[in-house]
Motif scaffolding. Structure first.
Motif, PDB file in Angstrom:
ATOM      1  N   MET A   1      26.523  74.775-110.907  1.00 39.73           N
ATOM      2  CA  MET A   1      26.465  73.607-110.398  1.00 39.73           C
ATOM      3  C   MET A   1      26.126  72.775-111.603  1.00 39.73           C
ATOM      4  O   MET A   1      24.944  73.172-111.948  1.00 39.73           O
ATOM      5  N   SER A   2      26.415  71.406-110.959  1.00 35.99           N
ATOM      6  CA  SER A   2      25.696  70.624-111.816  1.00 35.99           C
ATOM      7  C   SER A   2      25.401  69.951-110.990  1.00 35.99           C
ATOM      8  O   SER A   2      25.066  69.848-110.185  1.00 35.99           O
ATOM      9  N   THR A   3      23.472  69.370-111.391  1.00 36.83           N
ATOM     10  CA  THR A   3      22.403  68.914-111.301  1.00 36.83           C
ATOM     11  C   THR A   3      22.475  67.399-110.897  1.00 36.83           C
ATOM     12  O   THR A   3      21.845  66.701-109.738  1.00 36.83           O
ATOM     13  N   ASP A   4      23.326  66.842-111.804  1.00 35.08           N
ATOM     14  CA  ASP A   4      23.629  65.304-112.264  1.00 35.08           C
ATOM     15  C   ASP A   4      24.940  64.680-111.149  1.00 35.08           C
ATOM     16  O   ASP A   4      25.966  65.233-112.170  1.00 35.08           O
ATOM     17  N   ILE A   5      24.312  64.713-110.023  1.00 38.43           N
ATOM     18  CA  ILE A   5      25.072  64.747-109.288  1.00 38.43           C
ATOM     19  C   ILE A   5      25.696  62.936-108.672  1.00 38.43           C
ATOM     20  O   ILE A   5      24.741  61.758-109.195  1.00 38.43           O
ATOM     21  N   ALA A   6      26.825  62.601-109.416  1.00 43.41           N
ATOM     22  CA  ALA A   6      27.513  61.339-108.791  1.00 43.41           C
ATOM     23  C   ALA A   6      27.159  60.671-107.095  1.00 43.41           C
ATOM     24  O   ALA A   6      28.144  61.475-106.397  1.00 43.41           O
ATOM     25  N   SER A   7      26.068  59.731-107.042  1.00 38.16           N
ATOM     26  CA  SER A   7      25.903  59.638-105.465  1.00 38.16           C
ATOM     27  C   SER A   7      25.857  58.362-105.442  1.00 38.16           C
ATOM     28  O   SER A   7      25.194  57.954-106.175  1.00 38.16           O
ATOM     29  N   VAL A   8      26.242  57.972-104.590  1.00 40.19           N
ATOM     30  CA  VAL A   8      25.804  56.397-103.772  1.00 40.19           C
ATOM     31  C   VAL A   8      25.272  56.610-102.409  1.00 40.19           C
ATOM     32  O   VAL A   8      24.916  58.271-101.438  1.00 40.19           O
ATOM     33  N   GLU A   9      25.338  55.146-101.993  1.00 41.88           N
ATOM     34  CA  GLU A   9      24.839  55.151-100.689  1.00 41.88           C
ATOM     35  C   GLU A   9      25.702  54.884 -99.655  1.00 41.88           C
ATOM     36  O   GLU A   9      26.862  54.186-100.692  1.00 41.88           O
ATOM     37  N   PRO A  10      25.340  55.184 -98.151  1.00 40.62           N
ATOM     38  CA  PRO A  10      26.580  55.194 -97.706  1.00 40.62           C
ATOM     39  C   PRO A  10      26.802  53.004 -97.722  1.00 40.62           C
ATOM     40  O   PRO A  10      28.326  53.549 -97.241  1.00 40.62           O
ATOM     41  N   THR A  11      25.636  52.371 -97.867  1.00 36.85           N
ATOM     42  CA  THR A  11      26.357  50.745 -97.960  1.00 36.85           C
ATOM     43  C   THR A  11      26.979  50.358 -99.386  1.00 36.85           C
ATOM     44  O   THR A  11      27.146  49.440 -99.292  1.00 36.85           O
ATOM     45  N   THR A  12      26.726  51.638-100.314  1.00 37.45           N
ATOM     46  CA  THR A  12      27.788  50.880-101.951  1.00 37.45           C
ATOM     47  C   THR A  12      28.982  50.347-101.136  1.00 37.45           C
ATOM     48  O   THR A  12      29.550  50.773-100.295  1.00 37.45           O
ATOM     49  N   PRO A  13      29.337  48.789-101.736  1.00 37.74           N
ATOM     50  CA  PRO A  13      30.981  48.239-102.221  1.00 37.74           C
ATOM     51  C   PRO A  13      31.416  49.231-102.728  1.00 37.74           C
ATOM     52  O   PRO A  13      31.214  49.855-103.941  1.00 37.74           O
ATOM     53  N   ALA A  14      32.792  49.147-102.393  1.00 32.31           N
ATOM     54  CA  ALA A  14      33.686  50.469-102.078  1.00 32.31           C
ATOM     55  C   ALA A  14      34.239  49.809-104.191  1.00 32.31           C
ATOM     56  O   ALA A  14      34.383  50.463-104.744  1.00 32.31           O
ATOM     57  N   ALA A  15      33.376  48.190-104.494  1.00 33.00           N
ATOM     58  CA  ALA A  15      33.924  47.626-105.554  1.00 33.00           C
ATOM     59  C   ALA A  15      32.846  48.772-106.370  1.00 33.00           C
ATOM     60  O   ALA A  15      33.406  49.120-107.866  1.00 33.00           O
ATOM     61  N   GLU A  16      31.796  48.901-106.222  1.00 33.14           N
ATOM     62  CA  GLU A  16      30.804  49.493-106.943  1.00 33.14           C
ATOM     63  C   GLU A  16      31.630  51.186-107.238  1.00 33.14           C
ATOM     64  O   GLU A  16      30.704  51.582-108.260  1.00 33.14           O
ATOM     65  N   VAL A  17      31.797  51.700-106.201  1.00 31.64           N
ATOM     66  CA  VAL A  17      31.886  53.078-106.433  1.00 31.64           C
ATOM     67  C   VAL A  17      32.866  52.980-107.663  1.00 31.64           C
ATOM     68  O   VAL A  17      33.024  54.400-107.128  1.00 31.64           O
ATOM     69  N   ALA A  18      34.050  52.117-106.972  1.00 37.30           N
ATOM     70  CA  ALA A  18      35.172  51.851-108.520  1.00 37.30           C
ATOM     71  C   ALA A  18      34.596  52.213-109.693  1.00 37.30           C
ATOM     72  O   ALA A  18      35.008  52.917-110.685  1.00 37.30           O
ATOM     73  N   HIS A  19      33.940  51.229-110.338  1.00 35.07           N
ATOM     74  CA  HIS A  19      32.891  50.772-111.221  1.00 35.07           C
ATOM     75  C   HIS A  19      32.155  52.488-111.283  1.00 35.07           C
ATOM     76  O   HIS A  19      32.340  53.055-112.951  1.00 35.07           O
ATOM     77  N   MET A  20      31.692  53.054-110.990  1.00 32.32           N
ATOM     78  CA  MET A  20      30.811  54.206-111.240  1.00 32.32           C
ATOM     79  C   MET A  20      32.394  55.770-111.775  1.00 32.32           C
ATOM     80  O   MET A  20      31.843  55.887-112.513  1.00 32.32           O
ATOM     81  N   MET A  21      32.749  55.245-111.013  1.00 37.27           N
ATOM     82  CA  MET A  21      33.742  56.303-111.296  1.00 37.27           C
ATOM     83  C   MET A  21      34.447  56.111-112.008  1.00 37.27           C
ATOM     84  O   MET A  21      34.855  57.255-112.836  1.00 37.27           O
ATOM     85  N   GLU A  22      34.930  55.144-112.661  1.00 36.13           N
ATOM     86  CA  GLU A  22      35.417  54.836-113.675  1.00 36.13           C
ATOM     87  C   GLU A  22      34.750  54.517-115.003  1.00 36.13           C
ATOM     88  O   GLU A  22      34.918  55.126-116.303  1.00 36.13           O
ATOM     89  N   ASP A  23      33.348  54.978-114.843  1.00 36.99           N
ATOM     90  CA  ASP A  23      32.402  54.504-115.728  1.00 36.99           C
ATOM     91  C   ASP A  23      31.944  55.732-116.339  1.00 36.99           C
ATOM     92  O   ASP A  23      32.185  56.537-117.989  1.00 36.99           O
ATOM     93  N   ARG A  24      32.277  56.577-115.538  1.00 39.79           N
ATOM     94  CA  ARG A  24      31.998  58.048-115.502  1.00 39.79           C
ATOM     95  C   ARG A  24      32.668  58.941-115.699  1.00 39.79           C
ATOM     96  O   ARG A  24      32.431  60.160-115.770  1.00 39.79           O
ATOM     97  N   ASN A  25      34.403  58.034-115.262  1.00 35.89           N
ATOM     98  CA  ASN A  25      35.443  59.141-116.041  1.00 35.89           C
ATOM     99  C   ASN A  25      35.025  60.678-114.557  1.00 35.89           C
ATOM    100  O   ASN A  25      35.904  61.692-115.163  1.00 35.89           O
ATOM    101  N   ILE A  26      34.867  60.157-113.720  1.00 35.63           N
ATOM    102  CA  ILE A  26      35.121  61.723-112.799  1.00 35.63           C
ATOM    103  C   ILE A  26      35.937  61.237-111.473  1.00 35.63           C
ATOM    104  O   ILE A  26      36.654  60.228-111.255  1.00 35.63           O
ATOM    105  N   ARG A  27      35.775  61.957-110.427  1.00 37.08           N
ATOM    106  CA  ARG A  27      37.128  62.456-109.619  1.00 37.08           C
ATOM    107  C   ARG A  27      36.808  62.174-108.304  1.00 37.08           C
ATOM    108  O   ARG A  27      37.581  61.648-107.015  1.00 37.08           O
ATOM    109  N   ARG A  28      35.521  62.265-108.416  1.00 37.00           N
ATOM    110  CA  ARG A  28      34.887  61.885-106.725  1.00 37.00           C
ATOM    111  C   ARG A  28      33.386  61.536-107.306  1.00 37.00           C
ATOM    112  O   ARG A  28      32.879  61.672-107.899  1.00 37.00           O
ATOM    113  N   VAL A  29      32.045  61.224-105.786  1.00 37.04           N
ATOM    114  CA  VAL A  29      31.272  60.799-106.045  1.00 37.04           C
ATOM    115  C   VAL A  29      30.698  61.105-104.684  1.00 37.04           C
ATOM    116  O   VAL A  29      31.577  60.862-103.496  1.00 37.04           O
ATOM    117  N   LEU A  30      30.047  61.035-104.117  1.00 40.25           N
ATOM    118  CA  LEU A  30      29.298  62.019-103.007  1.00 40.25           C
ATOM    119  C   LEU A  30      27.719  60.719-101.864  1.00 40.25           C
ATOM    120  O   LEU A  30      27.566  59.831-102.865  1.00 40.25           O
TER     121      LEU A  30
END
Length: 232
Positions: free
Chosen positions: A97-126
């Motif tokens: 397993m990967s322990t470097d987890i891309a995660s956000v808090e439940p109150t994180t705005p959708a725009a910030e979630v999108a930025h994280m996915m784009e910056d890290r080139n990932i398909r999902r965040v927890l």
């Protein structure tokens, strides 16, 4: 984009596995469920890591590893090589397993979630709170933020709309406020003046369209004369 948060978008029914789950079982689980990753939780429900398709492919590729050359050994890191060996030869979720987890808090705005996915080139965040997994936001979930119904715009006066558009323009370093003239009639924004490029004018149109109360945008600019370019 509507002001949605990770809580609004996340999928709460997330398939998870305990750390002792065999790698082969995880591979079958991903294939059978048509998913690309599974979070790893301990007995108390605490998030430990995540196993993705990339982790399983890395393990498969590790079987073909060749011994490190003499020259390569000069620059090798025992800790890094040991960690790679464990992940590429491990038999359980805890090993690969990967322990470097891309995660956000439940109150994180959708725009910030999108930025994280784009910056890290990932398909999902927890979505995690106090170490507990609440859900998962995938790229497909983010699309809901684009198509979600928005609130009806307020019935603003033309003067207030014009003031808001000009204020928004002044915040953008690429916008030319000196040669850009803005007028508003019945909620329709008219952009007059000189245009430096089609890209800037397209961006101005998009900017104005996102101001509350704007019904439509009409670009009536003309190409900037050469003598003004020289003066600038």
């Amino acid at each position: 984009m509507p002001r949605l948060s990770a809580r609004d978008l996340m999928t709460t029914e997330v398939v998870t596995v305990p750390p002792a789950t065999p790698v082969l079982s995880i591979a079958r689980l991903l294939a059978d469920r048509g998913i690309s990753a599974v979070p790893v939780l301990d007995g108390s429900g605490k998030l430990l890591g995540i196993v993705t398709e990339a982790d399983l492919i890395r393990r498969l590729a590790g079987e073909a590893d060749h011994p490190t050359s003499w020259l390569g050994s000069l620059f090798a890191s025992a800790e890094r090589d040991a960690a790679r060996y464990a992940r590429t030869h491990g038999a359980t979720a805890a090993d690969v397993m990967s322990t470097d987890i891309a995660s956000v808090e439940p109150t994180t705005p959708a725009a910030e979630v999108a930025h994280m996915m784009e910056d890290r080139n990932i398909r999902r965040v927890l979505v995690v709170q106090d170490g507990r997994l609440l859900g998962l936001v995938s790229r497909a979930d983010l699309l809901r933020a684009l198509v979600a119904p928005t609130q009806q715009p307020m019935d603003l006066s033309d003067d207030r709309i014009r003031t808001a558009v000009i204020a928004a323009i002044r915040k953008q370093p690429w916008a030319d406020t000196f040669y850009t003239l803005v007028d508003v009639k019945d909620g329709v924004v008219e952009i007059n003046g000189f245009s430096r490029s089609t890209e800037v004018q397209r961006a101005l149109r998009v900017l104005a369209e996102n101001v509350p109360g704007v019904k439509s945008v009409e670009d009536r600019t003309t190409p900037m004369p050469a003598y003004l370019y020289a003066a600038g």
